[in-house]
Design a protein around this motif. Structure first.
Motif, mmCIF file in Angstrom:
data_model
loop_
_atom_site.group_PDB
_atom_site.id
_atom_site.type_symbol
_atom_site.label_atom_id
_atom_site.label_comp_id
_atom_site.label_asym_id
_atom_site.label_seq_id
_atom_site.Cartn_x
_atom_site.Cartn_y
_atom_site.Cartn_z
ATOM 1 N N SER A 68 0.832 -1.202 0.000
ATOM 2 C CA SER A 68 0.000 0.000 0.000
ATOM 3 C C SER A 68 0.870 1.257 0.000
ATOM 4 N N PRO A 69 0.507 2.260 -0.804
ATOM 5 C CA PRO A 69 1.258 3.515 -0.810
ATOM 6 C C PRO A 69 0.827 4.466 0.304
ATOM 7 N N ALA A 70 -0.215 4.087 1.056
ATOM 8 C CA ALA A 70 -0.731 5.005 2.070
ATOM 9 C C ALA A 70 -1.477 4.268 3.168
ATOM 10 N N ASP A 71 -1.593 4.919 4.320
ATOM 11 C CA ASP A 71 -2.458 4.441 5.393
ATOM 12 C C ASP A 71 -3.888 4.877 5.072
ATOM 13 N N GLY A 72 -4.862 4.099 5.523
ATOM 14 C CA GLY A 72 -6.238 4.510 5.315
ATOM 15 C C GLY A 72 -7.165 3.330 5.154
ATOM 16 N N ARG A 73 -8.266 3.566 4.459
ATOM 17 C CA ARG A 73 -9.278 2.534 4.249
ATOM 18 C C ARG A 73 -9.529 2.370 2.756
ATOM 19 N N VAL A 74 -9.594 1.123 2.305
ATOM 20 C CA VAL A 74 -9.861 0.842 0.893
ATOM 21 C C VAL A 74 -11.323 1.172 0.598
ATOM 22 N N ARG A 89 -6.574 -1.164 -20.028
ATOM 23 C CA ARG A 89 -7.339 -1.293 -18.790
ATOM 24 C C ARG A 89 -6.376 -1.462 -17.621
ATOM 25 N N ALA A 90 -6.810 -1.042 -16.438
ATOM 26 C CA ALA A 90 -5.976 -1.176 -15.243
ATOM 27 C C ALA A 90 -6.847 -1.522 -14.047
ATOM 28 N N ARG A 91 -6.240 -2.173 -13.069
ATOM 29 C CA ARG A 91 -6.904 -2.447 -11.794
ATOM 30 C C ARG A 91 -6.621 -1.259 -10.881
ATOM 31 N N ARG A 92 -7.683 -0.636 -10.392
ATOM 32 C CA ARG A 92 -7.526 0.527 -9.517
ATOM 33 C C ARG A 92 -7.923 0.167 -8.089
ATOM 34 N N ILE A 93 -7.054 0.538 -7.141
ATOM 35 C CA ILE A 93 -7.346 0.375 -5.720
ATOM 36 C C ILE A 93 -7.293 1.757 -5.087
ATOM 37 N N SER A 94 -8.431 2.211 -4.564
ATOM 38 C CA SER A 94 -8.529 3.551 -3.985
ATOM 39 C C SER A 94 -8.470 3.478 -2.465
ATOM 40 N N ILE A 95 -7.680 4.365 -1.872
ATOM 41 C CA ILE A 95 -7.518 4.418 -0.418
ATOM 42 C C ILE A 95 -7.846 5.823 0.063
ATOM 43 N N PHE A 96 -8.765 5.921 1.012
ATOM 44 C CA PHE A 96 -9.127 7.214 1.591
ATOM 45 C C PHE A 96 -8.369 7.420 2.890
ATOM 46 N N LEU A 97 -7.746 8.588 3.026
ATOM 47 C CA LEU A 97 -6.992 8.942 4.224
ATOM 48 C C LEU A 97 -7.796 9.965 5.017
ATOM 49 N N SER A 98 -8.196 9.611 6.221
ATOM 50 C CA SER A 98 -8.908 10.557 7.074
ATOM 51 C C SER A 98 -7.896 11.444 7.794
ATOM 52 N N LEU A 99 -8.398 12.404 8.548
ATOM 53 C CA LEU A 99 -7.512 13.290 9.307
ATOM 54 C C LEU A 99 -6.670 12.528 10.324
ATOM 55 N N PHE A 100 -7.108 11.329 10.699
ATOM 56 C CA PHE A 100 -6.432 10.585 11.760
ATOM 57 C C PHE A 100 -5.417 9.571 11.238
ATOM 58 N N ASN A 101 -5.291 9.460 9.917
ATOM 59 C CA ASN A 101 -4.324 8.532 9.339
ATOM 60 C C ASN A 101 -2.961 9.195 9.156
ATOM 61 N N VAL A 102 -1.917 8.372 9.080
ATOM 62 C CA VAL A 102 -0.600 8.861 8.673
ATOM 63 C C VAL A 102 -0.730 9.309 7.220
ATOM 64 N N HIS A 103 -0.219 10.493 6.889
ATOM 65 C CA HIS A 103 -0.407 11.034 5.542
ATOM 66 C C HIS A 103 0.843 10.993 4.672
ATOM 67 N N VAL A 205 -5.590 -0.305 5.770
ATOM 68 C CA VAL A 205 -4.260 -0.664 5.280
ATOM 69 C C VAL A 205 -3.210 0.274 5.864
ATOM 70 N N ARG A 206 -1.959 -0.203 5.868
ATOM 71 C CA ARG A 206 -0.826 0.573 6.367
ATOM 72 C C ARG A 206 0.175 0.762 5.236
ATOM 73 N N GLY A 207 0.534 2.024 4.995
ATOM 74 C CA GLY A 207 1.474 2.328 3.929
ATOM 75 C C GLY A 207 2.824 1.666 4.135
ATOM 76 N N GLY A 208 3.335 1.039 3.081
ATOM 77 C CA GLY A 208 4.641 0.408 3.140
ATOM 78 C C GLY A 208 4.645 -0.974 3.743
ATOM 79 N N GLU A 209 3.494 -1.462 4.231
ATOM 80 C CA GLU A 209 3.452 -2.771 4.885
ATOM 81 C C GLU A 209 2.341 -3.684 4.364
#
Length: 226
Positions: A68-74, A89-103, A205-209
């Protein structure tokens, strides 16, 4: 690659321009005797420190893993049109980062930075589909051999600044810091359609892990080659 093992404060470098003025204001308010204002400023300083936290992360040693490139929720996993992939065509995975996530944003793979493209735009709610088309963003194209990965850093209602700390020609390690989005945002990862996705919608998800997907490191047409 990030090889410096010296001690570092776990705070993103892009946060100090917000943290230091608040810290100075806190000291000044207490010195002039305004305790209520000092307490409020101190609380704001702690909140901003928390927002810009930048913990160390250790990618898993899994062949073909795309982290994952970022912390947040899929928030979405879908297949979209993308002219830069072989089949369009590509597979897209979207991650939303709230104010409380590592940015802090991290590279999902070890790769070379092919390009970094900034596109101005609007500041819609990052949870909406329209934000993927209309919002301000930074697109990072990474390539490792035959594998191409695209990362969209997308601004949101509160996120008014997308920061990228890599440039064309750089070589980045998996999990290496490549950018930051301030105050709530979204990160989209575009992968080949044959990628074996290992996350589900709603998953944290956790970015980098966290492993988003596994992709066979052998090119799809390798078996056909002489």
């Amino acid at each position: 690659m990030e090889t410096d093992k010296r001690f570092r404060l776990p705070i993103a470098s892009g946060g100090w321009q917000f943290i230091l003025p608040l810290a100075v204001l806190t000291v000044v308010l207490f010195l002039v005797g305004w305790k209520v204002g000092g307490v409020v400023a101190a609380g704001a300083t702690l909140l901003v420190l928390y927002f810009f936290r930048d913990p160390e992360r250790k990618p898993p040693r899994i062949v073909g893993a795309i982290v994952s490139p970022a912390d947040g929720r899929v928030t979405a996993i879908d297949e979209v049109e993308h002219g830069d992939f072989p089949n369009g065509r590509a597979r897209r995975i979207s991650i939303f980062l709230s104010l409380f996530n590592v940015h802090v944003n991290r590279s999902p793979v070890e790769a070379r930075v092919v390009s970094v493209e900034y596109r101005p735009g609007r500041f819609r709610n990052a949870m909406s589909e329209a934000s993927a088309r209309e919002n301000e963003r930074n697109t990072i194209h990474l390539r490792n051999g035959f594998l191409g990965v695209y990362i969209d850093q997308i601004a949101g209602i509160l996120a008014r600044r997308v920061v990228c700390c890599c440039q064309r020609g750089d070589t980045v390690a998996q999990g290496q810091r490549i950018g930051l989005i301030r105050f709530g945002s979204r990160v989209d990862t575009f992968l080949p359609t044959e990628a074996d996705v290992r996350v589900k919608r709603g998953m944290k998800v956790r970015g980098g892990e966290t492993v988003l997907a596994i992709l066979n490191p052998t090119p799809p047409d390798a078996a056909k080659r002489p």
